[in-house]
Scaffold this motif. Structure first.
Motif, PDB file in Angstrom:
ATOM      1  N   GLN A 154       0.803  -1.226   0.000  1.00 42.50           N
ATOM      2  CA  GLN A 154       0.000   0.000   0.000  1.00 42.50           C
ATOM      3  C   GLN A 154       0.832   1.271   0.000  1.00 42.50           C
ATOM      4  N   VAL A 155       2.041   1.214   0.541  1.00 42.95           N
ATOM      5  CA  VAL A 155       2.859   2.420   0.698  1.00 42.95           C
ATOM      6  C   VAL A 155       4.136   2.288  -0.128  1.00 42.95           C
ATOM      7  N   PRO A 156       4.230   2.989  -1.261  1.00 46.81           N
ATOM      8  CA  PRO A 156       5.419   2.862  -2.124  1.00 46.81           C
ATOM      9  C   PRO A 156       6.720   3.198  -1.412  1.00 46.81           C
ATOM     10  N   GLU A 157       6.687   4.169  -0.500  1.00 47.50           N
ATOM     11  CA  GLU A 157       7.918   4.542   0.207  1.00 47.50           C
ATOM     12  C   GLU A 157       8.490   3.374   0.989  1.00 47.50           C
ATOM     13  N   LEU A 158       7.626   2.549   1.550  1.00 49.01           N
ATOM     14  CA  LEU A 158       8.101   1.400   2.318  1.00 49.01           C
ATOM     15  C   LEU A 158       8.618   0.296   1.401  1.00 49.01           C
ATOM     16  N   ALA A 159       8.019   0.169   0.230  1.00 44.58           N
ATOM     17  CA  ALA A 159       8.481  -0.862  -0.706  1.00 44.58           C
ATOM     18  C   ALA A 159       9.945  -0.651  -1.063  1.00 44.58           C
TER      19      ALA A 159
END
Length: 257
Positions: A154-159
């Motif tokens: 859900q969160v690209p920054e975490l990917a």
């Protein structure tokens, strides 16, 4: 760096918050998770640090235990902590909503029910409408891994910070085990190809006489097979002479590789 902000109430999920923060830090990086009890440098202005951490976060995890909703205010025990505008649990969640940060309620255990917006201060009513995740605390590692997978999706920054592939993707991408070359494969049928082990070359199925030893063999149709037994030929299509020449090649005689 984008951070995961762990919001919790002292006396209602602190140990879980610490365990969660450690696991998420291991997966997303040492400085990826903010936990007030360990992330505020000594001597710093904790108000500025706390609110700044919320603002730069990409997600806030609100840990909600059995006493979270009705925990008494320390200054005025006759009222709820949530009804105090200076309550830090409340202020952190409000700041996250103001900044448009993803807020995920984490319900701790099976007895914690989904929040009712009527039981919350108006500024927190939105929390009851956020899709929650439940932590049963029975198999913590698996539950936290699943939570991490959902956050990554859900969160690209975490990917971009993830050091582990989601569990479902890891299962799909795990390499197949190499067969043991010392095991004779008697189950292979059909086709032409090299079979690892001691069977040499495999050609189709054994539906006709097969050359298995040294010397020459004469087939029923006059087919002559010359070799030393390392080639096996079977099937009705073996109607042509097959021969091998064995010995050192010219290159090997010259000492070349």
């Amino acid at each position: 760096m984008p951070e995961i902000f762990v919001n919790y109430r002292t006396g209602d999920g602190k140990e879980t918050a610490q365990h969660l923060a450690e696991a998420l830090s291991e997966r997303f990086g040492k400085n990826s998770t903010f936990l007030a009890s360990r992330s505020i440098p000594v001597g710093s202005n904790y108000i500025r640090v706390m609110l700044g951490a919320v603002r730069r976060s990409c997600v806030l995890l609100a840990l909600i235990g059995e006493r979270w909703l009705d925990a008494p205010d320390r200054q005025q025990p006759e009222r709820r902590a949530l009804d105090n505008e200076d309550d830090w649990v409340r202020r952190e969640i409000e700041e996250a909503f103001t900044c448009g940060i993803l807020v995920v309620p984490l319900l701790l255990g099976r007895r914690v029910e989904q929040l009712d917006p009527k039981s919350l201060p108006p500024s927190l009513a939105e929390l009851a409408e956020c899709q929650y995740e439940r932590l049963w605390l029975r198999d913590g590692q698996a539950e936290i891994a699943r939570l991490g997978d959902r956050l990554v999706a859900q969160v690209p920054e975490l990917a971009s910070l993830d050091t582990k592939k989601p569990s479902t993707e890891r299962a799909r991408q795990e390499p197949a085990h190499e067969p043991d070359p010392s095991v004779h494969n008697e189950a292979q049928r059909g086709g032409i190809g090299s079979v690892r082990g001691t069977v040499g070359t495999f050609v189709n199925e054994s539906n006709a006489p097969m050359h298995t030893g040294s010397g020459d063999q004469i087939g029923p149709n006059g087919t002559k097979i010359n070799g030393d037994g390392t080639t096996q030929v079977s099937g009705d299509y073996a109607h042509v002479p097959i021969s091998h020449r064995f010995g050192s090649s010219p290159r090997s005689r010259d000492g070349e590789r």
